[in-house]
Design an enzyme around this catalytic site. Structure first.
Site, PDB file in Angstrom:
ATOM      1  N   HIS A  20      -7.989 -57.306  63.529  1.00  0.00           N
ATOM      2  CA  HIS A  20      -6.451 -57.436  64.050  1.00  0.00           C
ATOM      3  C   HIS A  20      -6.414 -58.011  65.565  1.00  0.00           C
ATOM      4  O   HIS A  20      -7.146 -57.494  66.183  1.00  0.00           O
ATOM      5  CB  HIS A  20      -6.044 -56.015  63.888  1.00  0.00           C
ATOM      6  CG  HIS A  20      -4.693 -55.819  64.302  1.00  0.00           C
ATOM      7  ND1 HIS A  20      -3.954 -54.516  64.923  1.00  0.00           N
ATOM      8  CD2 HIS A  20      -3.569 -56.641  64.103  1.00  0.00           C
ATOM      9  CE1 HIS A  20      -2.820 -54.944  65.208  1.00  0.00           C
ATOM     10  NE2 HIS A  20      -2.446 -55.999  64.708  1.00  0.00           N
ATOM     11  N   ASP A  28      -4.937 -80.632  65.630  1.00  0.00           N
ATOM     12  CA  ASP A  28      -5.172 -82.056  65.806  1.00  0.00           C
ATOM     13  C   ASP A  28      -6.527 -82.366  66.026  1.00  0.00           C
ATOM     14  O   ASP A  28      -7.389 -81.603  66.532  1.00  0.00           O
ATOM     15  CB  ASP A  28      -4.163 -82.737  66.144  1.00  0.00           C
ATOM     16  CG  ASP A  28      -4.386 -82.438  67.781  1.00  0.00           C
ATOM     17  OD1 ASP A  28      -5.286 -82.403  68.437  1.00  0.00           O
ATOM     18  OD2 ASP A  28      -3.156 -82.705  68.511  1.00  0.00           O
ATOM     19  N   HIS A 106       0.567 -76.577  77.587  1.00  0.00           N
ATOM     20  CA  HIS A 106      -0.504 -77.121  76.803  1.00  0.00           C
ATOM     21  C   HIS A 106      -1.775 -76.763  77.562  1.00  0.00           C
ATOM     22  O   HIS A 106      -2.838 -76.482  76.760  1.00  0.00           O
ATOM     23  CB  HIS A 106      -0.446 -78.918  76.474  1.00  0.00           C
ATOM     24  CG  HIS A 106      -1.315 -79.395  75.734  1.00  0.00           C
ATOM     25  ND1 HIS A 106      -1.568 -79.000  74.405  1.00  0.00           N
ATOM     26  CD2 HIS A 106      -2.329 -80.379  75.834  1.00  0.00           C
ATOM     27  CE1 HIS A 106      -2.516 -79.491  73.915  1.00  0.00           C
ATOM     28  NE2 HIS A 106      -3.202 -80.405  74.718  1.00  0.00           N
ATOM     29  N   TYR A 128       0.032 -82.450  69.760  1.00  0.00           N
ATOM     30  CA  TYR A 128       0.388 -81.245  69.904  1.00  0.00           C
ATOM     31  C   TYR A 128       0.418 -80.384  68.515  1.00  0.00           C
ATOM     32  O   TYR A 128       1.118 -79.336  68.582  1.00  0.00           O
ATOM     33  CB  TYR A 128       1.730 -80.925  70.781  1.00  0.00           C
ATOM     34  CG  TYR A 128       1.721 -81.629  72.236  1.00  0.00           C
ATOM     35  CD1 TYR A 128       0.851 -80.912  73.067  1.00  0.00           C
ATOM     36  CD2 TYR A 128       2.305 -82.854  72.331  1.00  0.00           C
ATOM     37  CE1 TYR A 128       0.684 -81.643  74.429  1.00  0.00           C
ATOM     38  CE2 TYR A 128       2.097 -83.286  73.655  1.00  0.00           C
ATOM     39  CZ  TYR A 128       1.310 -82.710  74.631  1.00  0.00           C
ATOM     40  OH  TYR A 128       1.330 -83.151  76.028  1.00  0.00           O
ATOM     41  N   ALA A 129      -0.144 -80.868  67.611  1.00  0.00           N
ATOM     42  CA  ALA A 129      -0.145 -80.310  66.333  1.00  0.00           C
ATOM     43  C   ALA A 129      -1.311 -79.171  66.501  1.00  0.00           C
ATOM     44  O   ALA A 129      -2.412 -79.404  65.671  1.00  0.00           O
ATOM     45  CB  ALA A 129      -0.436 -81.314  65.182  1.00  0.00           C
ATOM     46  N   ASN A 130      -1.185 -78.342  67.123  1.00  0.00           N
ATOM     47  CA  ASN A 130      -1.980 -77.228  67.288  1.00  0.00           C
ATOM     48  C   ASN A 130      -1.550 -75.668  67.170  1.00  0.00           C
ATOM     49  O   ASN A 130      -0.127 -75.830  67.930  1.00  0.00           O
ATOM     50  CB  ASN A 130      -2.570 -77.520  68.556  1.00  0.00           C
ATOM     51  CG  ASN A 130      -3.179 -78.812  69.003  1.00  0.00           C
ATOM     52  OD1 ASN A 130      -4.030 -79.192  68.455  1.00  0.00           O
ATOM     53  ND2 ASN A 130      -2.711 -79.385  69.929  1.00  0.00           N
TER      54      ASN A 130
END
Length: 139
Positions: A20, A28, A106, A128-130
């Protein structure tokens, strides 16, 4: 053979071991990954596998209570962000509970990803595909 969607044994093990509040980063192909975090490198070539394809499979196996993203994701890659947001809305409906989305810089995101249980590297090339998925509980 496993019956569920996720076939990668390293990724399956990482998800099964989440407690948890622990994080799993899906990123990316350009995100720097620290030496102290487990790297699950799925990238084959540019775009394969994609961020959303990978995220879909991970979300099908994981209870998520919070997601951390870089605030730049929304403005720099709005089309992909919109597809991501739609998935998170569906996830909340499936889980019967809201999923909190936290926006950070970022730089802060990179530091927090190093605290994840594991980082899953995709072939995605969209900036920024994170995301960091914070594990919830199934009860």
């Amino acid at each position: 053979m496993k019956k569920t969607r996720l076939l990668n044994p390293q990724l399956s093990g990482a998800i099964a071991s989440l407690g948890h509040g622990q994080g799993l980063t899906v990123c990316d192909c350009g995100l720097p990954i620290g030496e102290s975090v487990e790297r699950i490198d799925l990238a084959l070539t540019h775009g394969v596998p994609g961020f959303l394809d990978t995220l879909d499979v991970v979300l099908s196996e994981t209870v998520v209570e919070e997601i951390i993203i870089a605030k730049e994701f929304i403005h720099v890659s709005p089309e992909l962000y919109q597809q991501f947001a739609e998935r998170i809305q569906l996830l909340a409906e499936e889980q019967g509970a809201p999923v909190k989305v936290v926006q950070v810089s970022h730089e802060c995101f990179k530091a927090q990803s190093d605290l994840s249980k594991a980082v899953v590297r995709t072939g995605e090339r969209t900036p920024y595909a994170n995301v960091i998925l914070k594990s919830g509980v199934a009860f």
